[in-house]
Design a protein around this motif. Structure first.
Motif, PDB file in Angstrom:
ATOM      1  N   ARG A 164       0.886  -1.175   0.000  1.00 34.67           N
ATOM      2  CA  ARG A 164       0.000   0.000   0.000  1.00 34.67           C
ATOM      3  C   ARG A 164       0.922   1.223   0.000  1.00 34.67           C
ATOM      4  NH1 ARG A 164      -1.144  -3.489   3.884  1.00 34.67           N
ATOM      5  NH2 ARG A 164      -0.480  -2.076   5.531  1.00 34.67           N
ATOM      6  N   GLY A 165       1.178   1.717  -1.211  1.00 32.39           N
ATOM      7  CA  GLY A 165       2.292   2.647  -1.333  1.00 32.39           C
ATOM      8  C   GLY A 165       1.962   4.027  -1.854  1.00 32.39           C
ATOM      9  N   LEU A 166       2.900   4.924  -1.586  1.00 27.85           N
ATOM     10  CA  LEU A 166       2.936   6.232  -2.228  1.00 27.85           C
ATOM     11  C   LEU A 166       4.351   6.431  -2.761  1.00 27.85           C
ATOM     12  CD1 LEU A 166       1.013   8.554   0.299  1.00 27.85           C
ATOM     13  CD2 LEU A 166       0.144   7.607  -1.851  1.00 27.85           C
ATOM     14  N   LEU A 167       4.464   7.313  -3.761  1.00 26.52           N
ATOM     15  CA  LEU A 167       5.779   7.681  -4.293  1.00 26.52           C
ATOM     16  C   LEU A 167       5.970   9.180  -4.113  1.00 26.52           C
ATOM     17  CD1 LEU A 167       7.426   6.785  -7.692  1.00 26.52           C
ATOM     18  CD2 LEU A 167       6.953   9.182  -7.177  1.00 26.52           C
ATOM     19  N   ILE A 168       7.166   9.558  -3.644  1.00 20.54           N
ATOM     20  CA  ILE A 168       7.533  10.976  -3.644  1.00 20.54           C
ATOM     21  C   ILE A 168       8.784  11.149  -4.497  1.00 20.54           C
ATOM     22  CG2 ILE A 168       6.423  11.699  -1.501  1.00 20.54           C
ATOM     23  CD1 ILE A 168       9.160  11.344  -0.102  1.00 20.54           C
ATOM     24  N   ASP A 169       8.991  12.387  -4.953  1.00 20.51           N
ATOM     25  CA  ASP A 169       9.973  12.645  -6.011  1.00 20.51           C
ATOM     26  C   ASP A 169      10.893  13.807  -5.639  1.00 20.51           C
ATOM     27  OD1 ASP A 169      11.301  13.141  -8.390  1.00 20.51           O
ATOM     28  OD2 ASP A 169       9.513  13.714  -9.515  1.00 20.51           O
ATOM     29  N   PRO A 170      11.870  13.559  -4.766  1.00 17.05           N
ATOM     30  CA  PRO A 170      12.817  14.624  -4.430  1.00 17.05           C
ATOM     31  C   PRO A 170      13.810  14.900  -5.548  1.00 17.05           C
ATOM     32  CG  PRO A 170      13.421  12.618  -3.283  1.00 17.05           C
ATOM     33  CD  PRO A 170      12.133  12.321  -4.001  1.00 17.05           C
ATOM     34  N   ALA A 171      13.798  14.079  -6.622  1.00 18.74           N
ATOM     35  CA  ALA A 171      14.714  14.336  -7.739  1.00 18.74           C
ATOM     36  C   ALA A 171      14.326  15.635  -8.442  1.00 18.74           C
ATOM     37  CB  ALA A 171      14.704  13.165  -8.717  1.00 18.74           C
ATOM     38  N   ARG A 172      13.040  15.844  -8.670  1.00 25.25           N
ATOM     39  CA  ARG A 172      12.606  17.029  -9.405  1.00 25.25           C
ATOM     40  C   ARG A 172      12.645  18.282  -8.529  1.00 25.25           C
ATOM     41  NH1 ARG A 172       9.962  13.022 -12.285  1.00 25.25           N
ATOM     42  NH2 ARG A 172      10.808  12.995 -14.401  1.00 25.25           N
ATOM     43  N   THR A 200      16.675   9.651  -8.065  1.00 23.03           N
ATOM     44  CA  THR A 200      17.544  10.144  -9.142  1.00 23.03           C
ATOM     45  C   THR A 200      16.719  10.424 -10.387  1.00 23.03           C
ATOM     46  OG1 THR A 200      18.002   8.004 -10.190  1.00 23.03           O
ATOM     47  CG2 THR A 200      19.350   8.578  -8.280  1.00 23.03           C
ATOM     48  N   ASP A 201      17.087  11.462 -11.094  1.00 20.50           N
ATOM     49  CA  ASP A 201      16.449  11.761 -12.388  1.00 20.50           C
ATOM     50  C   ASP A 201      17.312  12.793 -13.102  1.00 20.50           C
ATOM     51  OD1 ASP A 201      14.461  12.132 -14.517  1.00 20.50           O
ATOM     52  OD2 ASP A 201      13.074  11.180 -13.112  1.00 20.50           O
ATOM     53  N   ASN A 202      16.871  13.231 -14.281  1.00 25.59           N
ATOM     54  CA  ASN A 202      17.656  14.221 -15.014  1.00 25.59           C
ATOM     55  C   ASN A 202      17.935  15.461 -14.169  1.00 25.59           C
ATOM     56  OD1 ASN A 202      17.572  12.615 -17.265  1.00 25.59           O
ATOM     57  ND2 ASN A 202      15.679  13.547 -18.026  1.00 25.59           N
ATOM     58  N   GLU A 203      16.963  15.833 -13.350  1.00 27.53           N
ATOM     59  CA  GLU A 203      17.052  17.099 -12.631  1.00 27.53           C
ATOM     60  C   GLU A 203      17.900  17.017 -11.373  1.00 27.53           C
ATOM     61  OE1 GLU A 203      14.287  15.596 -13.570  1.00 27.53           O
ATOM     62  OE2 GLU A 203      13.424  16.890 -15.123  1.00 27.53           O
ATOM     63  N   GLY A 204      18.252  15.808 -10.956  1.00 28.67           N
ATOM     64  CA  GLY A 204      19.093  15.760  -9.772  1.00 28.67           C
ATOM     65  C   GLY A 204      19.325  14.363  -9.227  1.00 28.67           C
ATOM     66  N   TRP A 205      20.494  14.205  -8.610  1.00 30.24           N
ATOM     67  CA  TRP A 205      20.864  12.959  -7.927  1.00 30.24           C
ATOM     68  C   TRP A 205      20.816  13.268  -6.435  1.00 30.24           C
ATOM     69  CZ3 TRP A 205      22.275   8.124  -9.937  1.00 30.24           C
ATOM     70  CH2 TRP A 205      22.744   7.202  -8.978  1.00 30.24           C
ATOM     71  N   ARG A 206      20.015  12.530  -5.660  1.00 31.52           N
ATOM     72  CA  ARG A 206      19.696  12.952  -4.288  1.00 31.52           C
ATOM     73  C   ARG A 206      20.210  12.042  -3.190  1.00 31.52           C
ATOM     74  NH1 ARG A 206      19.017  17.726  -6.201  1.00 31.52           N
ATOM     75  NH2 ARG A 206      17.188  18.024  -7.509  1.00 31.52           N
ATOM     76  N   ILE A 207      21.113  11.108  -3.505  1.00 31.27           N
ATOM     77  CA  ILE A 207      21.608  10.213  -2.457  1.00 31.27           C
ATOM     78  C   ILE A 207      23.130  10.130  -2.536  1.00 31.27           C
ATOM     79  CG2 ILE A 207      21.021   8.255  -3.989  1.00 31.27           C
ATOM     80  CD1 ILE A 207      20.889   6.503  -1.487  1.00 31.27           C
ATOM     81  N   GLU A 208      23.757  10.314  -1.383  1.00 30.91           N
ATOM     82  CA  GLU A 208      25.215  10.238  -1.315  1.00 30.91           C
ATOM     83  C   GLU A 208      25.673   8.814  -1.633  1.00 30.91           C
ATOM     84  OE1 GLU A 208      28.780  10.938   1.988  1.00 30.91           O
ATOM     85  OE2 GLU A 208      26.759  10.495   2.674  1.00 30.91           O
ATOM     86  N   ILE A 209      26.592   8.696  -2.611  1.00 33.17           N
ATOM     87  CA  ILE A 209      27.202   7.405  -2.937  1.00 33.17           C
ATOM     88  C   ILE A 209      28.704   7.592  -2.744  1.00 33.17           C
ATOM     89  CG2 ILE A 209      27.627   5.700  -4.786  1.00 33.17           C
ATOM     90  CD1 ILE A 209      24.692   5.693  -3.801  1.00 33.17           C
ATOM     91  N   LYS A 210      29.263   6.887  -1.768  1.00 40.66           N
ATOM     92  CA  LYS A 210      30.665   7.134  -1.382  1.00 40.66           C
ATOM     93  C   LYS A 210      31.627   6.893  -2.538  1.00 40.66           C
ATOM     94  CE  LYS A 210      29.835   7.283   3.278  1.00 40.66           C
ATOM     95  NZ  LYS A 210      29.811   8.538   4.027  1.00 40.66           N
ATOM     96  N   LYS A 211      31.340   5.869  -3.341  1.00 36.23           N
ATOM     97  CA  LYS A 211      32.273   5.510  -4.405  1.00 36.23           C
ATOM     98  C   LYS A 211      32.281   6.538  -5.540  1.00 36.23           C
ATOM     99  CE  LYS A 211      34.074   1.599  -6.858  1.00 36.23           C
ATOM    100  NZ  LYS A 211      34.071   0.155  -6.982  1.00 36.23           N
ATOM    101  N   TYR A 212      31.210   7.263  -5.709  1.00 40.90           N
ATOM    102  CA  TYR A 212      31.103   8.220  -6.820  1.00 40.90           C
ATOM    103  C   TYR A 212      30.675   9.590  -6.283  1.00 40.90           C
ATOM    104  CZ  TYR A 212      31.269   3.975  -9.654  1.00 40.90           C
ATOM    105  OH  TYR A 212      31.636   2.778 -10.221  1.00 40.90           O
ATOM    106  N   PRO A 213      31.622  10.312  -5.664  1.00 38.25           N
ATOM    107  CA  PRO A 213      31.249  11.558  -4.970  1.00 38.25           C
ATOM    108  C   PRO A 213      30.688  12.644  -5.896  1.00 38.25           C
ATOM    109  CG  PRO A 213      33.650  11.232  -4.992  1.00 38.25           C
ATOM    110  CD  PRO A 213      33.035   9.955  -5.475  1.00 38.25           C
ATOM    111  N   GLN A 214      31.081  12.598  -7.182  1.00 40.99           N
ATOM    112  CA  GLN A 214      30.575  13.657  -8.075  1.00 40.99           C
ATOM    113  C   GLN A 214      29.072  13.573  -8.315  1.00 40.99           C
ATOM    114  OE1 GLN A 214      34.710  13.721 -10.171  1.00 40.99           O
ATOM    115  NE2 GLN A 214      33.103  13.809 -11.700  1.00 40.99           N
ATOM    116  N   LEU A 215      28.496  12.402  -8.028  1.00 39.41           N
ATOM    117  CA  LEU A 215      27.043  12.282  -8.224  1.00 39.41           C
ATOM    118  C   LEU A 215      26.322  13.366  -7.439  1.00 39.41           C
ATOM    119  CD1 LEU A 215      26.536   8.418  -8.107  1.00 39.41           C
ATOM    120  CD2 LEU A 215      26.219   9.937 -10.074  1.00 39.41           C
ATOM    121  N   THR A 216      26.767  13.566  -6.190  1.00 45.15           N
ATOM    122  CA  THR A 216      26.122  14.622  -5.410  1.00 45.15           C
ATOM    123  C   THR A 216      26.841  15.959  -5.560  1.00 45.15           C
ATOM    124  OG1 THR A 216      27.240  13.613  -3.530  1.00 45.15           O
ATOM    125  CG2 THR A 216      24.880  13.236  -3.723  1.00 45.15           C
ATOM    126  N   GLU A 217      28.181  15.921  -5.723  1.00 47.36           N
ATOM    127  CA  GLU A 217      28.900  17.203  -5.865  1.00 47.36           C
ATOM    128  C   GLU A 217      28.384  17.987  -7.067  1.00 47.36           C
ATOM    129  OE1 GLU A 217      33.126  16.354  -5.883  1.00 47.36           O
ATOM    130  OE2 GLU A 217      32.955  15.595  -3.829  1.00 47.36           O
TER     131      GLU A 217
END
Ligand code: TNX
Length: 534
Positions: A164-172, A200-217
């Motif tokens: 029984r779910g909802l979706l939210i979109d912090p990417a946009r 994640t989406d075109n408009e933004g990457w919203r989760i810290e990934i240690k191996k790929y710091p530029q995703l959030t930087e």
């Protein structure tokens, strides 16, 4: 006054003259069976909450839920003296017939008993109890001059669906962590148990990934400002650190909600192409562009070469460490795969892999993710486009472009979650566009949400069990603030909660709206800026 006995939502007026005190019963979602009796239990500072072991964990949640408005804390104790007025919470295996989320709630003038086979059931019993009390109980600050009466009743309850779910979109538009937590609070009251976060989406990457710091930087700092292209709107960038994520996951788990992370691939991937252009098609050209310009060049589609597979598997490795959810969502939707068809490198790869066309390449890529997640004991979920070109063996399908994808997948023996635009897209208008805040389009009024049955007739009877449940989508292109998010979500999400929980036989729109009028008062007290009824 008439005495009402409600069983399976059928109201039987027994015509017995009696005095029903303690208020009406207007619970959303409608419980499976409600038997009303006379009288009420009054909660006072001397009321005891009695619970032991795992039940005591849930009992503390009840005490915490009642304390702000009541102004007193009912400390749970292990036992009560005979005759003492108490709220008893107990785990009892014999109720396993009601499933992992079912419960029984009995209220007499002397005692409230919430009994369930599992802690989740006790938690849902608490949510029902909160709705049996006066709406003021949901106020975050102390309320005097209210008698905290619970009408006498026997409720036996369990959900129709396990998802029984909802979706939210912090990417946009990025959603601050605290706003996610508040959103979870309101979901819990409605007995939702899944929150998919589109990270994640075109408009933004919203989760810290240690191996790929530029995703959030780089990838979290793009202020596309979709709603206000003149740049006057609220800022939409930001990201969750891994600590933020752990906190959200724990807060949700305390409310028996599983956070389902969504990492979009291979399309809607502009943020990672901005951060790591080597993921894209014609990577040398992309690398020569300014980061912000990169994703538009490939409209956010990655090139699924072997290194790209490794990149996403690395990301999923960190995602799995953070999210205990068995289901991990990999998106998979709307891929503009012609870009692969026209690219020499991808043409060569398709030939090498003996794939017929770009759909085959899409399936090849998704199958790698499926095998990877399965080998870690997880399940891949994707939007229904993952059916094209052949469905990966372990995949669960989220059917959004209507019900066809869900029907095909369920009949083929795959699990499905029904999320069709026609009934579950809460980013669509809910009334005449001229009188509503700007939305992406569409038209989805409350009654249409309520009319939805997640089990289409075209699913074979022996495949119906593959319908895990239903989910409502709050895509974020036009939703930039918590107030607007609640406006789009409620009361449509209240209707969806009932579709996901209540027995099909009890569905009755008029009766739902009559309960909803009381329920809206609860939402008002909670500070939820719902859309008023027409
Ligand atoms: C389609 S639903 C999308 C989203 C958009 C949404 C807007 C889906 C799988 N993809 O990316 O936000 O429409 O309604």
């Amino acid at each position: 006054m008439l005495r009402f006995v409600m069983v399976f939502g059928v109201v039987l007026a027994l015509g017995l003259s009696s005095r029903a005190s303690g208020g009406d019963i207007n619970v959303i979602p409608q419980p499976v069976a409600v038997e009303r009796a006379d009288g009420a239990f009054r909660v006072t500072p001397s009321t005891r909450i009695v619970a032991q072991g795992a039940a005591a964990v849930e009992a503390k949640k009840l005490a915490a839920a009642l304390a702000p408005a009541m102004g007193f804390v009912l400390e749970p104790t292990a036992s009560s003296k005979p005759g003492e007025r108490a709220i008893e919470m107990r785990l009892d295996d014999s109720l396993s017939t009601l499933g992992a989320e079912g419960y029984e709630l009995r209220v007499t003038p002397e005692r409230i008993a919430i009994v369930a086979a599992q802690p989740a059931g006790l938690f849902y019993g608490i949510q029902t109890l909160r709705q049996l009390l006066p709406a003021a109980v949901l106020r975050p600050t102390r309320v005097d001059d209210v008698a905290w009466d619970v009408p006498c009743v026997k409720i036996t309850d369990h959900p129709r669906f396990g998802w029984r779910g909802l979706l939210i979109d912090p990417a946009r538009h990025f959603i601050a962590k605290d706003d996610v937590l508040r959103f979870l609070d309101v979901m819990a009251l409605h007995k939702f148990n899944r929150l998919q976060i589109h990270l994640t989406d075109n408009e933004g990457w919203r989760i810290e990934i240690k191996k790929y710091p530029q995703l959030t930087e780089l990838g979290s700092q793009m202020d596309w400002n979709l709603r206000h292209r003149d740049g006057t709107g609220p800022r939409c960038f930001g990201f969750y650190t891994q600590d933020d994520i752990r906190q959200i996951v724990q807060y949700a788990a305390d409310r028996h909600i599983t956070i389902v992370p969504e990492i979009e691939m291979p399309f809607h991937a502009g943020a990672e192409i901005v951060a790591y252009p080597e993921l894209g098609i014609a990577p040398d050209r992309l690398a020569s562009l300014e980061p912000q310009k990169r994703w538009r060049e490939t409209s956010g589609l990655v090139a699924p070469r072997p290194q790209t597979v490794i990149f996403f598997q690395d990301v999923l490795t960190e995602v799995m460490e953070l999210f205990p959810s068995r289901h991990i969502h990999i998106g998979g939707d709307e891929a503009n795969i012609e870009l692969w068809t026209n690219d020499p490198e991808m043409q060569a790869q398709m030939k090498r892999l003996q794939l017929k066309d770009a759909h085959g390449l899409h399936s090849w890529f998704i199958a790698h993710m499926d095998a990877f997640l399965s080998s870690h004991g997880r399940r891949l979920v994707g939007w229904d486009e993952i059916l094209q070109g052949g469905l990966a063996p372990g995949a669960t399908v989220m059917s959004w472009r209507g019900e066809q994808g869900g029907i095909a997948a369920a009949n083929a023996g795959h699990d499905v979650v029904m999320a069709p635009t026609s009934h579950t897209y809460f980013d669509y208008y809910q009334g005449p566009a001229a009188s509503e805040p700007l939305a992406i389009g569409g038209n989805l009024p409350l009654a249409q949400v309520y009319s939805y049955d997640p089990v289409p007739e075209a699913i074979a009877p022996d495949r119906v069990r593959h319908v895990l449940g239903v989910q409502g989508q709050l895509w974020g292109e036009f939703i930039a603030t918590p107030a607007h998010r609640y406006y789009m979500a409620y009361p449509r999400a209240a209707a969806l909660a009932e579709i996901g929980w209540s027995a099909k036989e009890t569905k009755d729109y008029e009766q739902f709206v009559s309960r909803l009028r009381h329920h809206l008062e609860r939402l008002r007290v909670l500070g939820v800026t719902f859309r008023p009824l027409d």
